[in-house]
Design an enzyme around this catalytic site. Structure first.
Site: not given
Lengths: 157, 98
Positions: B25-26
């Site tokens: 994820h980010a």
């Protein structure tokens, strides 16, 4: 998953009132609340989670776009809100440049894989300069939806 | 002036698997891109047929690499070996997540 499935007309703000990062995030979250994408009890917690996320590391990924995001149990299904700022917002972005397009993405807490798919979808479009420019210029919700329909080709409804 | 040797141009690769439950994820994507940018080598990440520049956050975010996803890291350049080792280590540690 398609962008047109997670973005509704009501969740597009063609001109953000706020000229701050936190204000813009709050405005976008409010339209998702109004569109019944999250429970009102969850609103405060989600807002806090989004702002904490920004404080720990900006989601201003550069090139004038920011993608604040959060997975939370008060979110009913994956939902996107898009806001446009003509003045530009200070997101403390990676490239330190102002942000003109804010894409707020919310996902339910349980499904990490679907959250990543939604991020893939968002960034698949954002990495194209043509899409970023068109989004920055789209001055109405209709223009944004048409832009997205265009990227999805003839399958889009 | 640096002289380019044949070793600088040879591409090396390394297979990795995403171990953490939240996937790439980010935050981990940004860690990985930050790390990649510390090296001179040209660095790429492949997932199946999809190939992205490991130094571009926008591109790395399009990988949607969930837990268990196999990725191929590839590198060309003077510090290619070190770059791949560092990236593989960060991934193997699950970016400090479960």
């Amino acid at each position: 998953m398609k962008l047109s499935e997670i973005l509704s007309h009501d969740a597009i703000i063609s001109q953000l009132c706020s000229d701050t990062r936190d204000g813009a995030i709050q405005e976008l979250l409010e339209v998702l609340l109004a569109a019944d994408q999250l429970s009102s009890q969850g609103y405060r917690q989600i807002l806090q989670a989004l702002l904490e996320r920004e404080a720990n590391g900006s989601t201003g990924f550069g090139k004038g776009v920011a993608v604040p995001h959060c997975q939370h149990r008060a979110v009913k299904k994956t939902a996107l809100a898009i806001g446009r700022s003509t003045k530009g917002l200070d997101f403390n972005a990676l490239d330190k440049a102002p942000v003109y397009s804010v894409l707020l993405l919310l996902s339910p807490a349980n499904d990490h894989d679907r959250h990543l798919q939604a991020m893939e979808l968002v960034f698949g479009n954002l990495q194209r300069p043509g899409f970023r420019n068109a989004l920055r210029q789209a001055s109405s919700p209709k223009a944004v939806l048409e832009l997205i329909a265009g990227t999805e080709g003839s399958e889009a409804n | 002036m640096t002289q380019e040797t044949s070793a600088d141009r040879r591409e090396i690769t390394k297979q990795v698997k995403i171990p953490n439950s939240l996937g790439l994820h980010a935050r981990p994507a940004m860690q990985l891109v930050d790390l990649a940018n510390r090296f001179e080598a040209s660095l790429q990440i492949a997932k199946g047929n999809q190939l992205v520049d490991a130094k571009s956050i926008m591109q790395v975010m399009t990988l949607a690499a969930t837990q268990g996803t196999k990725l191929t890291l590839s590198a060309t350049g003077p510090d290619a070996t070190q770059a791949l080792a560092a990236m593989a280590e960060l991934i193997a540690e699950g970016f400090g997540e479960e």
